[in-house]
Design a protein around this motif. Sequence first.
Motif, PDB file in Angstrom:
ATOM      1  N   PRO A  99       0.794  -1.227   0.000  1.00 37.04           N
ATOM      2  CA  PRO A  99       0.000   0.000   0.000  1.00 37.04           C
ATOM      3  C   PRO A  99       0.829   1.282   0.000  1.00 37.04           C
ATOM      4  CG  PRO A  99      -0.023  -1.020   2.165  1.00 37.04           C
ATOM      5  CD  PRO A  99       0.635  -1.990   1.238  1.00 37.04           C
ATOM      6  N   VAL A 100       2.053   1.202   0.501  1.00 34.72           N
ATOM      7  CA  VAL A 100       2.958   2.357   0.478  1.00 34.72           C
ATOM      8  C   VAL A 100       4.357   1.870   0.123  1.00 34.72           C
ATOM      9  CG1 VAL A 100       1.685   3.764   2.149  1.00 34.72           C
ATOM     10  CG2 VAL A 100       3.408   2.155   2.969  1.00 34.72           C
ATOM     11  N   ALA A 101       5.154   2.747  -0.462  1.00 37.11           N
ATOM     12  CA  ALA A 101       6.524   2.386  -0.849  1.00 37.11           C
ATOM     13  C   ALA A 101       7.482   2.751   0.281  1.00 37.11           C
ATOM     14  CB  ALA A 101       6.914   3.111  -2.130  1.00 37.11           C
ATOM     15  N   LEU A 102       8.214   1.765   0.775  1.00 41.41           N
ATOM     16  CA  LEU A 102       9.224   1.989   1.808  1.00 41.41           C
ATOM     17  C   LEU A 102      10.597   1.832   1.169  1.00 41.41           C
ATOM     18  CD1 LEU A 102       7.630  -0.055   4.755  1.00 41.41           C
ATOM     19  CD2 LEU A 102       7.363   2.377   4.215  1.00 41.41           C
ATOM     20  N   GLY A 108      12.714  -1.611   5.213  1.00 39.21           N
ATOM     21  CA  GLY A 108      11.421  -1.449   4.550  1.00 39.21           C
ATOM     22  C   GLY A 108      11.260  -2.393   3.374  1.00 39.21           C
ATOM     23  N   LYS A 109      12.346  -2.651   2.665  1.00 36.67           N
ATOM     24  CA  LYS A 109      12.297  -3.564   1.517  1.00 36.67           C
ATOM     25  C   LYS A 109      12.073  -5.002   1.980  1.00 36.67           C
ATOM     26  CE  LYS A 109      15.129  -0.634  -1.479  1.00 36.67           C
ATOM     27  NZ  LYS A 109      14.014  -0.257  -2.348  1.00 36.67           N
ATOM     28  N   LYS A 116       8.711  -3.138  12.515  1.00 36.39           N
ATOM     29  CA  LYS A 116       8.036  -1.832  12.560  1.00 36.39           C
ATOM     30  C   LYS A 116       7.517  -1.444  11.179  1.00 36.39           C
ATOM     31  CE  LYS A 116      10.690   0.008  16.459  1.00 36.39           C
ATOM     32  NZ  LYS A 116      11.745   0.971  16.882  1.00 36.39           N
ATOM     33  N   ASP A 117       8.324  -1.686  10.152  1.00 32.69           N
ATOM     34  CA  ASP A 117       7.900  -1.335   8.795  1.00 32.69           C
ATOM     35  C   ASP A 117       6.775  -2.242   8.306  1.00 32.69           C
ATOM     36  OD1 ASP A 117       9.546   0.844   8.490  1.00 32.69           O
ATOM     37  OD2 ASP A 117      11.178  -0.264   7.561  1.00 32.69           O
ATOM     38  N   PHE A 118       6.805  -3.503   8.714  1.00 31.48           N
ATOM     39  CA  PHE A 118       5.726  -4.423   8.347  1.00 31.48           C
ATOM     40  C   PHE A 118       4.403  -3.929   8.938  1.00 31.48           C
ATOM     41  CE2 PHE A 118       2.927  -8.008   8.565  1.00 31.48           C
ATOM     42  CZ  PHE A 118       3.224  -8.787   7.461  1.00 31.48           C
ATOM     43  N   ILE A 148      10.343  18.979  18.005  1.00 32.12           N
ATOM     44  CA  ILE A 148       9.705  17.678  17.811  1.00 32.12           C
ATOM     45  C   ILE A 148      10.357  16.924  16.645  1.00 32.12           C
ATOM     46  CG2 ILE A 148       7.448  18.410  18.681  1.00 32.12           C
ATOM     47  CD1 ILE A 148       6.528  18.673  15.755  1.00 32.12           C
ATOM     48  N   VAL A 149      10.123  15.618  16.634  1.00 35.93           N
ATOM     49  CA  VAL A 149      10.486  14.762  15.513  1.00 35.93           C
ATOM     50  C   VAL A 149       9.215  14.023  15.102  1.00 35.93           C
ATOM     51  CG1 VAL A 149      11.865  12.815  14.706  1.00 35.93           C
ATOM     52  CG2 VAL A 149      12.861  14.466  16.293  1.00 35.93           C
ATOM     53  N   VAL A 150       8.863  14.096  13.831  1.00 34.75           N
ATOM     54  CA  VAL A 150       7.650  13.456  13.336  1.00 34.75           C
ATOM     55  C   VAL A 150       8.038  12.278  12.451  1.00 34.75           C
ATOM     56  CG1 VAL A 150       5.501  13.765  12.041  1.00 34.75           C
ATOM     57  CG2 VAL A 150       6.432  15.671  13.385  1.00 34.75           C
ATOM     58  N   ASP A 151       7.529  11.083  12.805  1.00 31.48           N
ATOM     59  CA  ASP A 151       7.803   9.877  12.023  1.00 31.48           C
ATOM     60  C   ASP A 151       6.505   9.320  11.454  1.00 31.48           C
ATOM     61  OD1 ASP A 151      10.728   9.164  12.452  1.00 31.48           O
ATOM     62  OD2 ASP A 151      10.070   9.421  14.523  1.00 31.48           O
ATOM     63  N   PHE A 152       6.481   9.052  10.147  1.00 32.89           N
ATOM     64  CA  PHE A 152       5.353   8.360   9.538  1.00 32.89           C
ATOM     65  C   PHE A 152       5.876   7.525   8.379  1.00 32.89           C
ATOM     66  CE2 PHE A 152       5.804  12.631   7.986  1.00 32.89           C
ATOM     67  CZ  PHE A 152       5.717  12.545   6.599  1.00 32.89           C
ATOM     68  N   GLY A 153       5.541   6.226   8.409  1.00 34.48           N
ATOM     69  CA  GLY A 153       6.118   5.315   7.429  1.00 34.48           C
ATOM     70  C   GLY A 153       7.616   5.258   7.633  1.00 34.48           C
ATOM     71  N   ASP A 154       8.376   5.362   6.547  1.00 36.07           N
ATOM     72  CA  ASP A 154       9.833   5.389   6.685  1.00 36.07           C
ATOM     73  C   ASP A 154      10.376   6.797   6.533  1.00 36.07           C
ATOM     74  OD1 ASP A 154       9.361   5.726   4.012  1.00 36.07           O
ATOM     75  OD2 ASP A 154      10.900   4.321   3.330  1.00 36.07           O
ATOM     76  N   LYS A 155       9.498   7.789   6.726  1.00 36.48           N
ATOM     77  CA  LYS A 155       9.903   9.200   6.618  1.00 36.48           C
ATOM     78  C   LYS A 155      10.023   9.817   8.004  1.00 36.48           C
ATOM     79  CE  LYS A 155       7.650   9.944   2.132  1.00 36.48           C
ATOM     80  NZ  LYS A 155       7.132   8.575   1.981  1.00 36.48           N
ATOM     81  N   THR A 156      10.984  10.721   8.148  1.00 33.54           N
ATOM     82  CA  THR A 156      11.197  11.428   9.409  1.00 33.54           C
ATOM     83  C   THR A 156      11.402  12.909   9.142  1.00 33.54           C
ATOM     84  OG1 THR A 156      12.209   9.500  10.479  1.00 33.54           O
ATOM     85  CG2 THR A 156      12.681  11.656  11.444  1.00 33.54           C
TER      86      THR A 156
END
Length: 212
Positions: A25-28, A33-34, A124-126, A184-192
């Motif tokens: 559903p999303v590209a990691l 992530g791979k 975590k990525d799964f 702050i640090v914002v994490d969503f998916g494999d982006k920070t």
Amino acid sequence: MFSSVRSAAPTLRRAYAAAPKVSAPVALQTLPGKYATAAFTSALTKSAATLSQVESDLTTLAKLIENKDKAAAFLENPTLGSSERAAAIKGLASKIPKINETTLGLLDVLSANGRLTTTSEVIKDFIVLSKAQKGEVEIIVTSAEPLEKSVSDRLERALKGSETAKGKTVKVVNKVNPELLAGIVVDFGDKTIDLSAASKVNKLNGLLTQSV
């Protein structure tokens, strides 16, 4: 599929070669992530029930790692030989009731490729992929101190209005790390997105070091 991350297990490659192709559903883009994507698409190709079982297996494994269970200690030891790793994986599998073969396949591939130390990141990525498949997005906001409710509410509204969260159920989680100093640090998916004071200090130190 696992073969896309250079699996050393030919039986796994043969098993997945004839399966219909499915997409995550999303590209990691990170290496963990791979691996997570390979496991996710492999499970989903088999069935939604398999995907659910693998997610359950990995959730249990994450708890074993977090609780520093002895059966999971080998994951952090890169010096073990292949036979020792194989025996350790077998022992770890006994801690996960009715572990799915896809979960075992993931552990075997990580072992063969010398990537067992990344297991926690892969898990975590799964979970990120699994939540995205369900239309859920978890955004983790880490701050030096717990965010005040007014600040948290404003931030949550802004994040829910972002392109990443569009059309999805968003859960914003606030974690505390005093080492950030401020910001702050914002994490969503494999982006920070790092907006912390600690990050700015580190960048400044780097610039000062280069100029000396």
